[in-house]
Design an enzyme around this catalytic site. Sequence first.
Site, PDB file in Angstrom:
ATOM      1  N   GLU A 122       0.862  -1.177   0.000  1.00 25.14           N
ATOM      2  CA  GLU A 122       0.000   0.000   0.000  1.00 25.14           C
ATOM      3  C   GLU A 122       0.903   1.233   0.000  1.00 25.14           C
ATOM      4  OE1 GLU A 122      -2.822   0.426   3.200  1.00 25.14           O
ATOM      5  OE2 GLU A 122      -3.776   2.129   2.234  1.00 25.14           O
ATOM      6  N   GLY A 254       3.053   2.535  10.629  1.00 27.51           N
ATOM      7  CA  GLY A 254       2.880   1.822  11.901  1.00 27.51           C
ATOM      8  C   GLY A 254       2.678   0.335  11.665  1.00 27.51           C
ATOM      9  N   ALA A 255       1.746   0.008  10.782  1.00 30.09           N
ATOM     10  CA  ALA A 255       1.440  -1.390  10.500  1.00 30.09           C
ATOM     11  C   ALA A 255       0.585  -1.459   9.241  1.00 30.09           C
ATOM     12  CB  ALA A 255       0.684  -2.024  11.673  1.00 30.09           C
ATOM     13  N   MET A 256       0.438  -2.687   8.702  1.00 26.75           N
ATOM     14  CA  MET A 256      -0.262  -2.845   7.430  1.00 26.75           C
ATOM     15  C   MET A 256      -1.145  -4.079   7.475  1.00 26.75           C
ATOM     16  SD  MET A 256      -0.868  -1.812   4.433  1.00 26.75           S
ATOM     17  CE  MET A 256      -1.996  -2.682   3.347  1.00 26.75           C
ATOM     18  N   ASN A 258      -2.403  -6.295   5.435  1.00 28.08           N
ATOM     19  CA  ASN A 258      -2.444  -7.325   4.397  1.00 28.08           C
ATOM     20  C   ASN A 258      -3.299  -8.515   4.824  1.00 28.08           C
ATOM     21  OD1 ASN A 258      -0.101  -5.872   3.188  1.00 28.08           O
ATOM     22  ND2 ASN A 258       0.895  -6.687   5.014  1.00 28.08           N
ATOM     23  N   GLU A 291      -5.628  -2.802  12.654  1.00 22.15           N
ATOM     24  CA  GLU A 291      -5.277  -3.617  11.485  1.00 22.15           C
ATOM     25  C   GLU A 291      -6.200  -4.829  11.379  1.00 22.15           C
ATOM     26  OE1 GLU A 291      -3.423  -2.028   9.590  1.00 22.15           O
ATOM     27  OE2 GLU A 291      -2.545  -0.645  11.034  1.00 22.15           O
TER      28      GLU A 291
HETATM   29 ZN    ZN Z   1      -5.573   1.695   8.588  1.00 22.48          ZN
END
Ligand code: ZN
Length: 850
Positions: A122, A254-256, A258, A291
């Site tokens: 992303e 920060g985070a993803m 997926n 997430e």
């Molecule tokens: Zn988000």
Amino acid sequence: MKDAAPQTIYLKDYTPPSYLVDSVHLTFRLSPEHTRVVSRIEFRPNPEAANRDFFLHGEELRLHSARINGAEVTPQMTLEGLTCEVPDAPFVWESDVEISPVANTALEGLYISNGMYSTQCEAQGFRKITYYPDRPDVMATFTVRIESDLPVLLSNGNPVAQGDGFAEWHDPWPKPAYLFALVAGDLINHPDTFTTKSGKDVELNIWVRPGDEDKCAFGMEALKKSMKWDEDVYGREYDLDIFNIVAVDDFNMGAMENKGLNIFNSSCVLASPETSTDANFERIEAIIAHEYFHNWTGNRITCRDWFQLCLKEGLTVFRDSQFTSDMRSAPVKRIEDVIALRGRQFREDNGPLAHPVRPDSFVEINNFYTATVYEKGAELIGMLKTLVGDADYAKALDLYFDRHDGDAATIEDWLKVFEDTTGRDLTQFKRWYEQAGTPRLSVSEAFEDGTYTLTFKQDTLPTPGQDHKDPRVIPIAVGLLNPNGDEVVPTTILEMTGAEQSFRFEGLAAKPVPSILRDFSAPVILQRESSDQERAFLLAHDTDPFNKWEAGRALARSGLIAMIRDGAAPDTGHLDALQAVVRDDTLDPAFRALAIGLPSQDDLAQTLVNLGEVPDPMAIWQAVEVLKQTIAQHMQDLLPRIYAQYQVDDAYRADADQAGARALANAALALISRVDGGAQAQAQYDKADNMTQQLAALGCLIGANKGDKAVQAFYEQWRHDRLVIDKWFSLQIAYSDPDHAAEIARALTDHPDFTMKNPNRFRATLGALAGHPAGFHHASGAGYALLTDWLLKLDPINPQTTARMCSAFETWKRYDADRQSMILAQLDRILGQQGLSRDTTEMITRIRSA
Ligand SMILES: [Zn+2]
């Protein structure tokens, strides 16, 4: 290939994809410098497309071969990908490309971090992995085969096969390429299971580097709580057999989220009492929830195009705020959210980077992962819920999930489910998505014959590209108190739709005191002439915790502004009112800790601008220092009692109760350190067995100029722990005096542990300087020059992190001519750099054109 003139992309130019994808099969032969990616993609013509132009995105790829239906083809290469003659019927595309993960320092696509392969796709990273229609409205099922000698090989979906040197994964849920993920490395898992409400067992894992396995338990509990909460509150159940989280050290965000394989910045998942603060724990819990919640709001229902980013982010931030409110204290969470909103989003909304929650154009989408899209986007969901009520909100969400599961949706789709559920016309509400800028809401009042009238006016200042603003729908939560402090009208929602509008309350015995915008019911700037006496009254009596806190904050602000403008002495009325709150044991300690806090220096600077003045960052810093010193002296008897009362004797827990007690004790400690020369802080530092206590004490010692030994000892104790050393870098800058902030930051960039390749370390150092207003805006210009030096060094390596940090300059127009010209010189220096990235060029150009 990437030096094309930056192009502006417009929402109005959206067209459906020419070809859709049914399935994707990828084989990765991993190698640091020569990874091969072999793809087999089933395309078919999109009946809704206007043309049959076949285009695949691709950047920094080496194409070895391409085939259509098995026959070799020679595509035409373009600046951003390739085109090719294709059949006007379903066909199979195959390609074999080569990429170099080790050369990928931008951390977009497939890269290597500490010997482990990781991806970030992303928004547009997948095009650096293989040729593909890299747009969110192309959704397909993915099957992935990874070939490598590394022991752990992960991708999205469920595992289907594994053996010596390979693993295969299949994700049955169609998804856009930005949700693709791959991880390969020498990793250890922290396993668990979760049984969904329909009785399905899900395997859960948090994967970390060896040595970090004792820092996973908290994150795992947070994940299970999130899964349960989403079932209970939104009726959403998890939909794969396995859910993996991986911690990665080098990560831009920060985070993803997926699908089935969330990838986290290690700072947002690894936690232990010894190395993480209470604030870290709360943030980790919230990010894991965020997430996870994307599995439905983002993954199952995704965005049609990147202009709709707020569709997934605004809703998911709102959902994670609800989750934190349920797990912890709702009023404290609301106050923390509003502090953050005003600190980042209001600042953005009132400067050169202002843009609508749904932007209508961009050059680089990475530059629109902003506080406006995320935090203001979440505020819009909250307003919608307030306007339609909880029951209709729940019905509308059920309809949204039913109607759009599997879709790439738009804001229009989102609003339509609310219109269909409630029969409301949301045309005017939609302006919140389309108009940038924070509305200003002014209030006047009248009282006659028992009738109290509140008259509101709204207006919004022009923002870049938007001079005219139409009135928005504003839900204004109001309660009324009588002069004795009793609530005579409980919280009522006034729905304002006009530019000016009056609301009447009848049958009142005396002129009431209004409590307006309770729970911060709309993201607006409330402008109301109010006396300090009334603020103190609300601080003492308001039943709405947010407005109670807000009254104290307004009292502090008006006192500080008088000190800065007129050289006034600190206001004793404020000090007495504050003392009464701090002393009140019936109030939540976490709330009292927030009540002791003062408005930020950035907030004070903006307040002065609103009053038509040019803020002097040093004068602001000095006023805040004087006020803190005065509070410390004024409460000299109370603070040690509070400090002692809120020491936690039980074993450390990261829950709201213990964290609240520690927050209040540490707020007291910060003030005590101003009168005892740091003695109490040294005692706390020496016996601290958790990072919350240790770090708070260290900050107090640095602030009291007694920090040298502790700073050294802290480094020796924690030099092996990169996340703690990030704190060590930022704390020394954050607590430095403004005259030395830039010098200290510069010295830290020479430290052997400084590396600009790690975004966390870069932010801990240069970001900390940018977050120190008086140090960064020091009259010498040293702060501006140092940040610019490092932005110029980082840009060729990591454009995304560079561009984000450019926002440090967004407030330049506030300041005096000398500072403005120094900043402009630095902005021009950046723009003059050969080969400056698209990301940074767009940011600096927007800031410059203010
Ligand atoms: Zn988000």
